[in-house]
Design a protein around this motif. Sequence first.
Motif, PDB file in Angstrom:
ATOM      1  N   ALA A 215     -20.910  12.661  18.727  1.00  0.00           N
ATOM      2  CA  ALA A 215     -20.058  12.888  17.548  1.00  0.00           C
ATOM      3  C   ALA A 215     -20.714  12.333  16.288  1.00  0.00           C
ATOM      4  O   ALA A 215     -20.304  12.653  15.180  1.00  0.00           O
TER       5      ALA A 215
ATOM      6  N   ILE B 153     -10.249  15.246  16.841  1.00  0.00           N
ATOM      7  CA  ILE B 153      -9.191  15.105  17.847  1.00  0.00           C
ATOM      8  C   ILE B 153      -8.508  13.760  17.586  1.00  0.00           C
ATOM      9  O   ILE B 153      -9.106  12.900  16.927  1.00  0.00           O
TER      10      ILE B 153
ATOM     11  N   THR C  64     -11.986   9.711  24.074  1.00  0.00           N
ATOM     12  CA  THR C  64     -12.208   8.722  23.022  1.00  0.00           C
ATOM     13  C   THR C  64     -10.911   7.950  22.769  1.00  0.00           C
ATOM     14  O   THR C  64      -9.829   8.411  23.135  1.00  0.00           O
ATOM     15  N   PRO C  65     -11.005   6.785  22.096  1.00  0.00           N
ATOM     16  CA  PRO C  65      -9.802   5.962  21.890  1.00  0.00           C
ATOM     17  C   PRO C  65      -8.663   6.700  21.195  1.00  0.00           C
ATOM     18  O   PRO C  65      -7.506   6.576  21.603  1.00  0.00           O
ATOM     19  N   ASN C  66      -8.957   7.473  20.159  1.00  0.00           N
ATOM     20  CA  ASN C  66      -7.846   8.155  19.465  1.00  0.00           C
ATOM     21  C   ASN C  66      -7.200   9.205  20.364  1.00  0.00           C
ATOM     22  O   ASN C  66      -5.989   9.431  20.288  1.00  0.00           O
TER      23      ASN C  66
ATOM     24  N   PHE D 248     -17.484  17.300  22.151  1.00  0.00           N
ATOM     25  CA  PHE D 248     -18.262  16.937  20.952  1.00  0.00           C
ATOM     26  C   PHE D 248     -19.740  17.310  21.108  1.00  0.00           C
ATOM     27  O   PHE D 248     -20.396  17.629  20.129  1.00  0.00           O
TER      28      PHE D 248
ATOM     29  N   PHE E  48     -15.839  21.573  15.407  1.00  0.00           N
ATOM     30  CA  PHE E  48     -16.100  22.306  14.162  1.00  0.00           C
ATOM     31  C   PHE E  48     -15.878  23.814  14.302  1.00  0.00           C
ATOM     32  O   PHE E  48     -16.182  24.575  13.384  1.00  0.00           O
TER      33      PHE E  48
HETATM   34  N1  GSH Z   1      -7.584   9.226  11.732  1.00  0.00           N
HETATM   35  C1  GSH Z   1      -7.812  10.100  12.849  1.00  0.00           C
HETATM   36  C2  GSH Z   1      -9.173   9.801  13.425  1.00  0.00           C
HETATM   37  C3  GSH Z   1      -9.532  10.799  14.487  1.00  0.00           C
HETATM   38  C4  GSH Z   1     -10.976  10.616  14.945  1.00  0.00           C
HETATM   39  O1  GSH Z   1     -11.790   9.901  14.330  1.00  0.00           O
HETATM   40  N2  GSH Z   1     -11.297  11.277  16.053  1.00  0.00           N
HETATM   41  C5  GSH Z   1     -12.642  11.198  16.560  1.00  0.00           C
HETATM   42  C6  GSH Z   1     -12.601  10.813  18.039  1.00  0.00           C
HETATM   43  S1  GSH Z   1     -11.919   9.193  18.307  1.00  0.00           S
HETATM   44  C7  GSH Z   1     -13.299  12.560  16.437  1.00  0.00           C
HETATM   45  O2  GSH Z   1     -12.660  13.586  16.557  1.00  0.00           O
HETATM   46  N3  GSH Z   1     -14.624  12.582  16.206  1.00  0.00           N
HETATM   47  C8  GSH Z   1     -15.368  13.795  16.103  1.00  0.00           C
HETATM   48  C9  GSH Z   1     -16.151  13.872  14.832  1.00  0.00           C
HETATM   49  O3  GSH Z   1     -16.091  12.904  14.040  1.00  0.00           O
HETATM   50  O4  GSH Z   1     -16.845  14.876  14.630  1.00  0.00           O
HETATM   51  C10 GSH Z   1      -6.728   9.907  13.923  1.00  0.00           C
HETATM   52  O5  GSH Z   1      -6.220   8.777  14.019  1.00  0.00           O
HETATM   53  O6  GSH Z   1      -6.375  10.869  14.605  1.00  0.00           O
END
Ligand code: GSH
Length: 221
Positions: free
Chosen positions: A219, A52, A9-11, A33, A39
């Motif tokens: 996700a 992540i 994913t982007p982050n 995910f 979780f």
């Molecule tokens: N503010 C956080 C955002 C992290 C985030 O949103 N990660 C997403 C993937 S890009 C994630 O883990 N999603 C899983 C979920 O929401 O359950 C950062 O910049 O690290």
Amino acid sequence: MITLYTDCTPNGFKISIALEELGLDYQVVEIDFSKKEQFSQQFISLNPNAKIPVIVDHNNDDYCVFESGAILQYLAEKTAQLIPKNDKKRLDMMQWLFWQTSGIGPYVGQLLTFAVALEEQIPTAIDRYLRESRRLLSVLNGQLENKDYIIGDEHTIADIAAFPWIRILDLYPLPIELSDYPHVEKWYKKLSARPAYSKGITIPPTAERQERLKIFRSALI
Ligand SMILES: N[C@@H](CCC(=O)N[C@@H](CS)C(=O)NCC(=O)O)C(=O)O
């Protein structure tokens, strides 16, 4: 050695790109995910926010860092790279880093959610996230005019943070044309050509890479 907990994913890509740019020794733990691994008790003990990316630095008493902006800052300060030495320039960079984590990241993320990932179409939500994403892109376009990188001639973690979110506009059928933002497009193409960027966006290697939207949707559920 650093352990990076991530998914495609982007982050997550922000951190794999930074680790590649810095040439640091790291191993990857994929947080799947689709299996709700974010979780698990073990992962929540690393990041109570259950998202992540996360890193654990085994060369620093297994120090754990979550939030992509904080991780980028930690890695840049640890290595004294990708971060300006000059105090005011460093603050310039931090402003754009916060701009990314609070602005273009969340808004493009929500736009992708409402315009592409969810089957239900909610015009008010799509309109809100589209308008703000376009506005944020115009801001970045203005900043990049006559500059090689976001804060000038120095490539920093602010560029790394913004790149994967601009890449979303390239990957998905969103009603935004990158060519309408020519300075952003030029910067995006320049960064795409850096080996660390092309490697970073393949981490973690996954058989489902061709089904990115499936990973993203998992996700949301
Ligand atoms: N503010 C956080 C955002 C992290 C985030 O949103 N990660 C997403 C993937 S890009 C994630 O883990 N999603 C899983 C979920 O929401 O359950 C950062 O910049 O690290």
